[in-house]
Motif scaffolding. Structure first.
Motif, mmCIF file in Angstrom:
data_model
loop_
_atom_site.group_PDB
_atom_site.id
_atom_site.type_symbol
_atom_site.label_atom_id
_atom_site.label_comp_id
_atom_site.label_asym_id
_atom_site.label_seq_id
_atom_site.Cartn_x
_atom_site.Cartn_y
_atom_site.Cartn_z
ATOM 1 N N LEU A 34 0.929 -1.313 0.035
ATOM 2 C CA LEU A 34 -0.203 -0.227 -0.087
ATOM 3 C C LEU A 34 0.778 1.082 0.056
ATOM 4 O O LEU A 34 0.893 2.186 0.851
ATOM 5 C CB LEU A 34 -1.117 0.088 1.241
ATOM 6 N N VAL A 35 1.878 1.282 -0.981
ATOM 7 C CA VAL A 35 2.736 2.494 -1.093
ATOM 8 C C VAL A 35 2.016 3.643 -2.064
ATOM 9 O O VAL A 35 1.832 3.281 -3.161
ATOM 10 C CB VAL A 35 4.065 1.985 -1.506
ATOM 11 N N GLY A 36 1.981 4.644 -1.429
ATOM 12 C CA GLY A 36 1.570 5.891 -2.334
ATOM 13 C C GLY A 36 2.380 6.909 -2.234
ATOM 14 O O GLY A 36 3.700 6.710 -2.305
ATOM 15 N N THR A 37 2.111 8.110 -2.534
ATOM 16 C CA THR A 37 2.889 9.152 -2.502
ATOM 17 C C THR A 37 2.358 10.510 -1.572
ATOM 18 O O THR A 37 1.087 10.299 -1.221
ATOM 19 C CB THR A 37 2.940 10.104 -3.835
ATOM 20 N N GLU A 38 3.267 11.222 -1.220
ATOM 21 C CA GLU A 38 3.202 12.265 -0.140
ATOM 22 C C GLU A 38 3.855 13.586 -0.748
ATOM 23 O O GLU A 38 5.059 13.393 -0.973
ATOM 24 C CB GLU A 38 3.699 12.257 1.465
ATOM 25 N N CYS A 39 3.066 14.527 -0.648
ATOM 26 C CA CYS A 39 3.918 15.761 -1.407
ATOM 27 C C CYS A 39 4.242 16.520 -0.184
ATOM 28 O O CYS A 39 3.806 16.532 1.165
ATOM 29 C CB CYS A 39 2.494 16.626 -2.134
#
Lengths: 151, 380
Positions: A34-39
């Motif tokens: 469940l790897v997404g991204t963070e800004c």
């Protein structure tokens, strides 16, 4: 009908549904972790993005989500796309992850009649489907009720 | 830019056309449209189609259909934007006439879905979604709209019976449309007693899987010898996130809002000027949310327009006046061109029993879960 009665599955190929091995492999960090991204602005995305939808900044840093969340809404399917007949009836949901993004996924380990909007759920790894005559088994995330939250 | 008119329309009845090939479906509607326009020279052919590659194993429809229609050597391409393919093709055609590159353009929507079994159609339609993140989890297009339906009712916007009224209205209107598939009235009770397709969407709230083709002929206004030509005065495409889960509020169709506003602005019209609205009623909740996003209803009150009769032919803003996706049928990539043909009949006062007093119509088709919405304003 668009939900349609599925009849049988005698042809393992349908281009867009059976993903090739390489394509599944590319998704391993999303499917299993469940790897997404963070800004930098704090906005978090799943699936991962190159451009932040909020501030349009780049780059986005990878972030692994805890996998806990709340059911926003759900539906139990009695007719399924080719390849998923063996799971009918199964329940799919939009889930608000605790860290922000909403994710679409199947629910598992729960009877359809026990699912409710607002139910607390957690990510688990399960078999998504068996593909084609070679029987490639595709694993990925599903969500189940958090123990103690099951009514 | 030149003003563009729709000089001819042609439709074939939406049915299970087991006796007719994909190319022949297209040919039949093109022949009618060209004959209606009274033209004999075609410069370009744009084809709206979503599923020929997936369901018929046939790509390259531009060459296939122009060859079969005897349009030797002309420009011909297929345009794809999922269920908004027809609207996308119409826009391409209108742009090519407006900018002066082509004079006479035929725009065809064609879809053949009934050759294959239901599960293949369900999978094919779901290719409008994000394959890696939605379809890979067994999530279908119907499933996502069912999820939105449940949430919409949960938020207290309406009852399930209110939503069924969109289908009742569509099928009532289809009685007067010879080209429609379901030409009989239906009751809320019958709908609510039908089995679930994707809970809480009933089977009788789904559009039929079907085959069909519709065509229009576009000309520059200066070269159209018509008394009261139907003009395309607004045309707009807007996109949203491919996944409905990536929107701030999944119950707000931002692409519907944006394409409606852009199209109305281009036409110099307001919502008050619009006499009817052919929206993309794939499922009842789509109609309700489209009415809201396009500004005809406040947020959460789209379904109330069905309850209050506002969407009927004699209502405030008639929708799906010839049956819509639900009752005319939704041959996916052809839907936008059926909408255009139906709107032209309304504006020409040729809509028979379903005729509205009207001068301005808005047509709108949608791909996926409103990831693409294409809106056109037609007027006389």
């Amino acid at each position: 009908m668009y939900g349609g009665n599925c009849c049988h599955n005698n042809n393992s190929h349908i281009g867009g549904v059976n993903l090739e091995i390489s394509r599944n492999w590319r998704l391993r960090n999303q499917r299993y972790r469940l790897v997404g991204t963070e800004c930098g602005c704090g906005h978090r995305s799943f699936p991962p993005r190159r451009i932040c939808p909020t501030c349009r900044e780049n780059p986005q840093n990878p972030v692994q989500f805890s996998g806990t969340g709340t059911v926003y809404s759900y539906s139990t399917l009695y007719e399924a796309p080719e390849g998923f007949e063996q799971f009918i009836p199964y329940t799919v949901a939009l889930i608000d992850l605790d860290e922000g993004p909403m994710i679409s996924a199947q629910l598992t380990d729960v009877d359809p009649e026990d699912v409710a909007i607002g139910m607390r759920v957690e990510m688990v790894t399960r078999k998504l489907k068996e593909q084609g005559e070679s029987g490639l088994i595709v694993y990925g995330y599903k969500f189940r009720p958090i123990v103690g939250c099951y009514p | 830019m030149r003003e563009v008119v729709i000089a001819g329309v042609g439709q074939i009845a939406v049915r299970e056309h087991w006796e007719t090939s994909l190319r022949d479906l297209a040919y039949q509607s093109i022949k009618k449209a060209v004959s209606d326009a009274g033209t004999d020279s075609v410069d370009a052919l744009y084809i709206g189609n979503m599923l020929a590659g997936e369901l018929s194993g046939q790509e390259h429809l531009g060459a296939l259909i122009s060859d079969y229609c005897g349009f030797d050597g002309i420009e011909a391409v297929r345009i794809e934007a999922a269920a908004a393919s027809g609207g996308a093709a119409l826009r391409q055609g209108a742009m090519s006439v407006a900018c002066g590159l082509n004079d006479c353009v035929v725009v065809t929507g064609v879809e053949q879905m009934t050759d294959v079994l239901q599960d293949k159609v369900t999978a094919g339609l779901s290719l409008a979604l994000d394959t890696e993140y939605e379809l890979a989890s067994g999530i279908s297009l119907a499933a996502l709209f069912a999820i939105l339906t449940r949430r919409y009712v949960h938020e207290g916007c309406c009852s399930p019976e209110d939503l069924a009224l969109f289908c009742v209205n569509a099928q009532k209107n289809a009685v007067g449309n010879d080209y429609a598939m379901f030409r009989r009235e239906i009751t809320v009770d019958t709908i609510m007693r039908s089995p679930m397709a994707a809970d809480p969407i009933h089977v009788l709230e789904c559009p039929p899987v079907c085959d069909g083709s519709a065509s229009v002929v576009l000309l520059p206004a200066e070269k159209a010898d018509l008394e009261a030509p139907v003009k395309i005065t607004g045309s707009a495409v807007a996109t949203g996130t491919i996944g409905v889960n990536n929107r701030p509020d999944p119950l707000v169709f931002e692409s519907v809002r944006d394409s409606t506003e852009k199209a109305l602005r281009m036409a110099g019209k307001t919502r008050e000027d619009v006499d009817f609205y052919e929206l993309h009623d794939l499922f009842p909740v789509v109609a309700a949310l489209s009415l809201e996003a396009s500004g005809f209803a406040k947020k959460g009150e789209g379904a109330l327009m069905a309850r209050n009769g506002d969407i009927a032919l004699e209502g405030k803003i008639p929708i799906t006046t010839m049956g819509g996706c639900k009752a005319r049928g939704n041959p996916v990539g052809a839907c936008g061109i059926y909408q255009a043909a139906e709107a032209v009949l309304q504006l020409r006062q040729q809509a028979g029993k379903n005729q509205l007093p009207c001068e301005v119509g808005m047509i709108q088709c949608m791909g996926g879960t409103a990831a693409t919405t294409i809106t056109h304003i037609l007027e006389v």
